[in-house]
Design an enzyme around this catalytic site. Structure first.
Site, PDB file in Angstrom:
ATOM      1  CG  ASP A 181      -7.385  -5.266   5.347  1.00 20.21           C
ATOM      2  OD1 ASP A 181      -6.910  -5.332   6.379  1.00 20.21           O
ATOM      3  OD2 ASP A 181      -7.331  -3.910   4.981  1.00 20.21           O
TER       4      ASP A 181
ATOM      5  NE  ARG B 170       0.920  -5.045   9.671  1.00 21.69           N
ATOM      6  CZ  ARG B 170       0.190  -4.570   8.811  1.00 21.69           C
ATOM      7  NH1 ARG B 170       0.556  -4.004   7.648  1.00 21.69           N
ATOM      8  NH2 ARG B 170      -1.092  -4.841   9.020  1.00 21.69           N
TER       9      ARG B 170
ATOM     10  CD  GLU C  67      -2.761  -1.278   2.290  1.00 23.43           C
ATOM     11  OE1 GLU C  67      -2.577  -0.568   3.364  1.00 23.43           O
ATOM     12  OE2 GLU C  67      -4.062  -1.767   2.170  1.00 23.43           O
TER      13      GLU C  67
ATOM     14  CD  GLU D 107      -9.651  -0.734   8.219  1.00 23.86           C
ATOM     15  OE1 GLU D 107      -8.587  -1.312   8.914  1.00 23.86           O
ATOM     16  OE2 GLU D 107      -9.438  -0.517   7.048  1.00 23.86           O
TER      17      GLU D 107
END
Lengths: 707, 707
Positions: free
Chosen positions: A374, A333, A300, A402
């Site tokens: 996600d 990650r 990202e 989220e």
């Protein structure tokens, strides 16, 4: 007649505002109080350390709150019911008891009802002072939940080594995906001002066995590695240290360029390696027990080793080399995917990391989200779990919600965590659960870990909503033991946080357990995923298309058309199912909960209920809303058992959740109906508004955005 | 031996964290407690309204906290020492007393020791319920500050009509120039969730007589005028209403374009006028007692009537027309200046608004900052005060400390406010003080007001630092009566907030009073101004030059050169002094405190001390630092009188202030020395670092920025 309104609020006494979390220590009723008093008549603490001091203080605080006063501190047991704290090394008294502490490792503890010089006593012992602290919290928890404290024979050791919170907190106190105010880390006033709240954060975290915290966002700024910010982190570390909590930092991979003045961040460049080594040395001079680095790289838009044609292993190993002399670790990650690749987004992390199996240094652990997309309301477990026998993986759960309605929706994530941990990878035959990958037992890894993306903020109640405290709690308890039951955890939490009254516990724990399936129903039933608003991720937006990246759209994932809906991830499609062991893949793909995750399904295909897919979608969406209405009713009937402030706050949130569940249902049905072109089943209300209305809604001030 | 650490903190009792502000209501010691109990033995409240209910509850809460229990509520006086609350209209008992309430207006109150049916009683009466509420806070304050409550003959009425806080709070909860966390207005969760904190904000504000609050930033977003945000504001209004506090909104002038779909926001365009009228009607349907609009127009990039060739009066009158039928007002800010104009920035507001004298509608009031620049540590009063006899002006003070060290520095602004209010404009001869302009008495205006830019945020202690609570307090008290003494206010605040012990009060109040001159000394002595860091306004940066606007630089204002320093605002220069009445201008220009504000002075010119200007600057800067060191010592010696948590927090802040005062001194001296080219006076230490070092400092995460 006395004044009608001289109530708690009018009299100025502080209301229950949630600040105390599950460490409320409110008075225990008789007869339990009598038994507890008898079992804790005095304290003997031999040995001295800051950790032992906080253990002693916590015990005094808890007993004082629950039993009216703290027992006296004595040099040696002098009466029945002494509580003895200590380690064999620091306490002759504990040493003399010859307790079988050895197998429990550095963080484990024993709580035993013993006889000392002919008197009954309770010993809370560990190999380390922090073990003693954990034992104290356990002992208190037994009282808080009204368990017996006589005849104790408790031996506990954490199954996971790194039990960490990850704060996605920026240096300006904005929290990415934070829905509970600002960051609790007041970077601006640090290191000079140390908010008393840091201590209570440490108490709450240590009460669960959490032993590390990554202070800053994985989308990191290099500034966090400059001397002023290291000093700020050191001040936090000083506060957390007595509680056995180490500080870690997210490291920006390009820091050598941004703050080091180098021209490259190439991990094979000697100057870059030297820079990181010097930086690690600098950090450890200030924070001797610094935990290490967490890194989001080549993901990202973040910089990373691939910018220089190097692998993730090259990048991780360079950092690992820098912290290794100091005993630090690198958590790298695996959340990587690229819009440029034509490959199904959810397959990319596996493709990237499986070839690196065994290529990481000993002090590297790869951090993997629970699912391959996600943090959706439901995802199958991440196929990397079990697929890298030579490289340890740690779990990353998201505690902050989220994709689960922010802090406003009541969604207890225990069942979600449990579902993932209990999932069978089949990598070493049946029973090769994700939990066994995470606790290292499947492949014999010593370096193990579990991270939770924190939902802690400056809101008075820490988590934005009272029930979101349960997610912090459940994460911490599962990080200690990934095989605990989420229902038992919910029970424990609800007893400590609200009430031991069974008339409260049964309905409320039931509501908590059901809440996860409920949010799946009203947001993404039957394996749907990634239907939320763009950027802020608030509310339904299955129509999201276009924009900078196809893999950030909704249509990429649901693929609705007049023919049907769903993402074909079987051999006929992206074949993501092949990333699992065959038995695991078959089980996941056959589970109707994952239907549209793995399959593209015609609207008229019958599902297990006998309904068509379209009808079933409508039924599920509707059921989700009805379940929230039922939660509201349940909560309303709990009024007799809950203090007024928290009752009212939860009720207000549930009202929002009901509205928003309806909105999710209506917007999704309105949108998908443009493809299905089928009527709603009889008796099911049409959406309250037009699709255009739902599409027109904008939320420019939604909290928690990533920018 | 009992446990050493079973202290307040170990036992779990809540520490003094500042949340309770000056409404702590801690137990009163004997013998005062006995006298107070005798004077408040029962309550009689006739009449009913939400306001009367909160007045009664506040009295019960305060008495219960201070005296151990709330007195019983009775239908009629039945013993000695009844406290009677009410209005003549609502309470036959009050009516029967024939109190001289008439002259006190709607917000005034009487507190009188009276005889009722032969028994001594105290009556707290107003013409309105909110007057009663104010009287209750006054009565409680007397006890909190250990004043007698017998033989009372109190008659109070506010001298200013609009007593308002201005929140520069954005819809994403960022507070522009906020140094105490996020906005307390949780726009995201409103209107469904009403933070209990709103009630305590209302209590604190009403205790000072504050009767209005502008919820959103003057750099406004049009979104705040959309239906969802009006509903959110209405929810806040509902909470504040019982406390006599009206809600106002900052209006973005171009809203008709941005949310109204119009092509223009020209105030003379009929469609625009109709849009605002409809918008006002819409707001008043939801908030029947909506206060009105605050507008920042054609200032620092904000849209305004001048975009269409219209005047400020045209713009204000259009909005005023829209709210007039509902009783609303428009507060139109005079903080306007333009980089394109070659004119001295501080002259522009006067030049713009004096010609508009008398051109505004009756329900418009022009809001003017205390000085002509921007909330500097010291400025002469704004020359507009007194210069528009036909147009009422309201005062705008800044409570938040944008230019005074943020919340970290201890600076009590009472003396700053008082200095401005006591300044003589000479517009109707001697004694034509700014206070008399503001209270309307000088020119006979009925519409009067005072606004304070709030320092209230989500920090537990509301204001970021404990002592910044005093600035909120002082503002509120002065808005009630602009002629109060800032020292008396500090006394009152310190008694209520900390201690009535004279050993505490004398040194601490002394320190508070001196703190304003101290910050002037270490930041901007001798009339210097606008030397702070660019954008964030943190720390010293006298070197700021260039950038988008000359009038945002430091060099524009100090004009240092090898010849001297200062801005010539006399006839030989910009002649800003001519904007004052001659007597006032002479006095201001002759005051050495304003030396470099009005004059350009050679480095070697002697000042009143006999020193050269350069030496005097160094002496003053140094004195400022020394004074902060003295404050630290004073505070350290106050430990016996202050609870541990607040004592430690204030001490930590003072340590920062000392460092930063040194930084201001050193950076400014290092910089100005490059012009003066003179040595420091003997015995004065050189700056700790090089000028390059100070110039190199960057603060990318400073709080409170305007973006």
């Amino acid at each position: 007649m006395t004044l009608g309104l001289a109530s708690e609020s009018a009299s100025g006494a502080r209301a229950e505002d949630g600040y105390d979390l599950w460490l409320r220590y409110r008075p225990v009723e008789a007869p339990a109080a009598g038994a507890y008093r008898a079992a804790a008549s005095e304290l003997v603490v031999q040995g001295g350390s800051p950790t032992l001091a906080v253990a002693r203080d916590e015990l005094a605080r808890g007993l004082s709150g629950m039993l009216g006063q703290a027992p006296p501190l004595a040099a040696a047991p002098g009466r029945d019911g002494t509580v003895i704290l200590g380690t064999p090394a620091g306490s002759p008294l504990v040493a003399r008891l010859n307790l079988p502490l050895e197998p429990l490792g550095p963080d484990g503890y024993l709580i035993r009802s013993v006889q000392v010089d002919g008197r009954p006593a309770t010993v809370i012992a560990g190999n380390s002072d922090v073990g003693v602290l954990y034992g104290v919290f356990d002992f208190l928890r037994r009282m808080q939940t009204r368990q017996p404290v006589a005849g104790l024979e408790v031996a506990e050791a954490p199954k996971v080594k790194l039990r960490l919170l990850n704060h996605w907190d920026n240096l300006d106190r904005h929290v990415e995906r934070g829905y509970s105010g600002q960051s609790i880390w007041d970077w601006w006033r640090l290191p000079d001002v140390r908010d008393p709240r840091y201590v209570d954060y440490a108490r709450a975290s240590a009460s669960l066995g959490i032993n590390g915290t990554v202070l800053n966002n994985v989308n990191a700024k290099a500034d966090s590695l400059t001397a002023p910010y290291i000093a700020k982190a050191a001040a936090v570390a000083d506060v957390l240290r007595p509680y056995g909590i180490k500080v870690y930092l997210s490291a920006r991979f390009s820091a050598p360029i941004e703050i080091g003045g180098l021209k490259t961040a190439d991990p094979l460049d000697p100057a870059v390696r030297a820079w990181w080594k010097a930086k690690a040395d600098e950090i450890y001079r200030t924070i001797p027990d610094f935990g290490g680095f967490l890194v989001k790289a080549n993901s990202e838009g973040q910089p990373g080793p691939q910018d220089y044609g190097r692998s993730h292993a090259d990048g991780a190993n360079m950092l690992a080399e820098a912290v290794a002399p100091h005993g630090g670790v690198v958590m790298w990650r695996a959340f990587v995917y690229s819009n440029e690749q034509p490959e199904d987004r959810i397959k990319q992390a596996y493709n990237e990391f499986v070839p690196l199996n065994g290529k990481f240094r000993d002090n590297v652990i790869v951090q993997v989200k629970n699912g391959p997309l996600d943090f959706q309301p439901r995802e199958p477990f991440h196929p990397l779990f079990g697929a890298t026998p030579k490289t340890p993986l740690m779990m990353e759960f998201q505690i902050t919600k989220e994709y689960l309605g922010f802090s406003t929706h009541l969604v207890y994530q225990g069942p979600l965590y449990e579902e993932t941990l209990a999932a069978d990878t089949w990598r070493k035959g049946q029973g090769s659960t994700v939990a066994k990958v995470v606790d290292g037992s499947l492949f014999g890894h010593a370096l193990t870990g579990m991270a939770g993306v924190a939902n802690v903020g400056s809101d008075r109640n820490w988590s934005g909503s009272h029930f979101d405290q349960a997610n912090w709690y459940a994460f911490g308890r599962l990080a200690w033991d990934p095989e605990l039951s989420s229902r038992a955890i919910a029970q424990e939490w609800a007893r400590m946080t609200f009430s031991n009254d069974p008339r409260f516990l049964e309905p409320v724990v039931g509501m908590m357990i059901a809440s996860r399936e409920t949010v799946v129903d009203y947001m993404t039933p039957l394996g749907l995923h990634h239907l939320m608003g763009e950027g802020h991720h608030y509310g339904p937006a299955p129509w999201v298309a276009g924009g900078p990246r196809a893999d950030w759209t909704s249509v990429y994932f649901h693929r609705a058309s007049p023919e049907g809906i769903g993402f074909d991830r079987m051999a006929s499609g992206s074949n993501a199912v092949a990333q699992y062991a065959p038995e695991a893949g078959r089980a996941l793909a056959a589970d109707e909960k994952n239907l549209l995750w793995f399959h593209r399904v015609p609207w008229d295909q019958r599902v297990s209920s006998g309904r068509t897919l379209w009808d079933e979608l409508v039924v599920r969406y509707t059921k989700g809303v009805e379940e929230v209405s039922a939660m509201r009713r349940t909560w309303a009937s709990m009024k007799p058992y809950v203090d007024p402030q928290r009752h009212a706050e939860v009720a207000a949130y549930l009202a929002v959740q009901e509205q928003e569940a309806q909105w999710w249902r209506d917007a999704c049905i309105a949108y998908f109906q443009t493809f299905s072109k089928r009527p709603l089943p009889a008796g099911y209300a049409p959406p309250a508004h037009s699709l255009d209305y739902y599409r027109s809604l904008e939320f420019p001030y939604a909290p928690g955005r990533g920018d």
